[in-house]
Design an enzyme around this catalytic site. Structure first.
Site, mmCIF file in Angstrom:
data_model
loop_
_atom_site.group_PDB
_atom_site.id
_atom_site.type_symbol
_atom_site.label_atom_id
_atom_site.label_comp_id
_atom_site.label_asym_id
_atom_site.label_seq_id
_atom_site.Cartn_x
_atom_site.Cartn_y
_atom_site.Cartn_z
ATOM 1 N N GLU A 1 0.906 -1.253 -0.118
ATOM 2 C CA GLU A 1 -0.102 -0.055 0.056
ATOM 3 C C GLU A 1 0.986 1.216 -0.061
ATOM 4 O O GLU A 1 1.934 1.301 0.330
ATOM 5 C CB GLU A 1 -0.945 0.007 1.177
ATOM 6 C CG GLU A 1 -2.168 -0.693 1.019
ATOM 7 C CD GLU A 1 -3.172 0.084 0.316
ATOM 8 O OE1 GLU A 1 -2.782 1.250 -0.303
ATOM 9 O OE2 GLU A 1 -4.269 -0.332 0.358
ATOM 10 N N ASN B 1 -10.486 5.230 1.794
ATOM 11 C CA ASN B 1 -9.548 4.933 0.821
ATOM 12 C C ASN B 1 -9.757 5.976 -0.088
ATOM 13 O O ASN B 1 -10.376 7.094 -0.225
ATOM 14 C CB ASN B 1 -9.775 3.667 0.392
ATOM 15 C CG ASN B 1 -8.867 2.616 0.666
ATOM 16 O OD1 ASN B 1 -7.499 2.906 0.579
ATOM 17 N ND2 ASN B 1 -9.196 1.477 0.883
ATOM 18 N N ASP C 1 -10.387 1.048 -4.185
ATOM 19 C CA ASP C 1 -9.201 1.116 -3.224
ATOM 20 C C ASP C 1 -8.516 2.533 -3.723
ATOM 21 O O ASP C 1 -9.145 3.398 -3.622
ATOM 22 C CB ASP C 1 -8.395 -0.211 -3.370
ATOM 23 C CG ASP C 1 -7.526 -0.358 -2.022
ATOM 24 O OD1 ASP C 1 -7.046 0.548 -1.410
ATOM 25 O OD2 ASP C 1 -7.611 -1.695 -1.602
#
Length: 294
Positions: free
Chosen positions: A21, A150, A201
Site C-alpha cells: 500500500e 481510501n 481502493d
C-alpha cells in the site's frame, strides 16, 4: 461499455507484500516507496538502477510524504513521524487520534502542502475510521464513521478532493479550498461502484484530472473522468490490486501495489503474483506528489 486492456507491463518488484500500500515517488532521488503495512516494512526502489532496499519499521506505516531532501513524513498506527532519509531515524511528530485499536490507512498530500490521512480499525471494524486534514502541526477531523477510508486524491488545481469508504464503495467528490485543502462543501457521490466486481481502493489523479483507481478484488486499475464516467480498465496480474502512483522522470509511468492479505495457501497458489508490485506498462500524463509543508 468500458474497454478492458490486457496487462502489458512488468513485475517491478517480486517481493510479495501481505498488504502492499501507500506507494509514492520522489522525483529528486528517482526513488519509489511503498509499504507492506501488515509486514511493517518500507520498500524503497531506485528506478534508474533498480536498486532495492527494505526498511524495518517499529509500527504499521501506510503513507509517506516528502518534506525536503533530508526528511520524510510517515503516517502510522502510532501517529505521524518524521524520518531522516540519511539513516532512517524516526521522531514522533503528531497524533491523529487516541484510538489504539485503529491503524492508519490511506493518504495523500494536497497541492497546497497539507496532508489528508485516514484511519480504520485493525480488523476493519464498522465505522471505526476517519479522514483527517493535517496542515503543519494542526490536525482537523474531516469525516468520521468510515470503515475503510481510501482513494484519497486531488484534482491538479486542488479544487476537488476524492475519497471513498471501500466498505460502501461509493467514490466521493467534494469541493475544496485550493489554498488550504479544506472542504468547501458537502461530499457527493461521484460514482456508485457497490455493484462490484471488486472494491474501490487507492487512487491518484493525473494532470488531466482523470482518476486512476486500483480495484481491490478485481485485478485491475480503472480510469474515471471527473464527472464519474468510467473510460478504461487495465488488468494487473494480482487480484488484490491496492494503490497506484505516478513514477519516472516525467511522471509518465504507473506503479501499482497489491496484497496477499486474507489468502490461504490455495488462494496464494491460484494468485502467484499476489502482493507483488507492478508497472502498468502504458504512458500516462501523471504529476508529482506535492511535498508536505511542515
Amino acid at each position: 461499455m468500458t474497454e478492458t486492456h490486457s496487462f502489458t507491463g512488468r513485475v517491478l518488484c517480486e517481493t510479495a507484500c501481505q498488504l502492499g500500500e501507500g506507494p509514492t515517488y520522489d522525483p529528486a532521488t528517482g526513488k519509489a516507496f511503498w509499504f507492506d503495512i501488515k509486514g511493517q516494512k518500507l520498500h524503497e526502489l531506485h528506478l534508474p538502477t533498480m536498486t532495492k532496499a527494505v526498511h524495518d519499521l517499529p509500527f504499521l506505516g501506510s503513507v509517506l510524504a516528502v518534506i525536503d531532501a533530508e526528511r520524510q513524513l510517515i503516517v502510522s498506527d502510532r501517529g505521524l513521524f518524521i524520518r531522516k532519509v540519511a539513516d532512517g531515524t524516526l521522531s514522533p511528530f503528531l497524533t491523529l487520534e487516541d484510538k489504539p485499536q485503529n491503524r492508519s490507512n490511506d493518504g495523500r498530500v494536497h497541492p497546497c502542502g497539507a496532508l489528508w490521512a485516514s484511519t480504520m480499525g485493525r480488523n476493519a471494524e464498522k465505522h471505526a475510521g476517519a479522514i483527517y486534514h493535517v496542515a503543519g502541526d494542526r490536525v482537523t477531523k474531516l469525516y468520521s464513521n468510515l470503515t475503510i477510508p481510501n482513494s484519497i486524491c486531488f484534482s491538479p488545481d486542488g479544487s476537488i478532493g476524492y475519497f471513498t469508504d471501500t466498505d460502501v464503495d461509493h467514490l466521493m467528490r467534494v469541493a475544496l479550498d485550493p489554498k488550504t485543502g479544506l472542504p468547501a462543501g458537502e461530499p457527493e457521490v461521484l460514482c456508485d461502484e457497490s455493484g462490484g466486481p471488486g472494491d474501490v481502493d487507492g487512487s491518484v489523479c493525473d494532470a488531466d484530472g482523470l482518476i486512476w483507481n486500483a480495484r481491490w478484488g478485481a485485478n485491475a486499475v480503472e480510469v474515471y473522468r471527473p464527472d464519474g464516467t468510467k473510460i478504461a480498465r487495465y488488468l494487473v496480474p494480482a487480484s488484490q490490486s491496492s494503490c497506484p502512483a505516478f513514477i519516472g522522470e516525467k511522471a509518465d509511468r504507473l506503479l501499482v501495489t497489491s496484497a496477499w492479505q486474507d489468502m490461504d495457501a490455495a488462494g496464494r497458489r491460484a494468485d502467484p503474483h499476489a502482493g507483488q508490485t507492478f508497472e502498468l506498462g502504458i504512458a500516462v500524463k501523471g504529476r508529482f506528489e506535492s511535498a508536505f509543508a511542515l
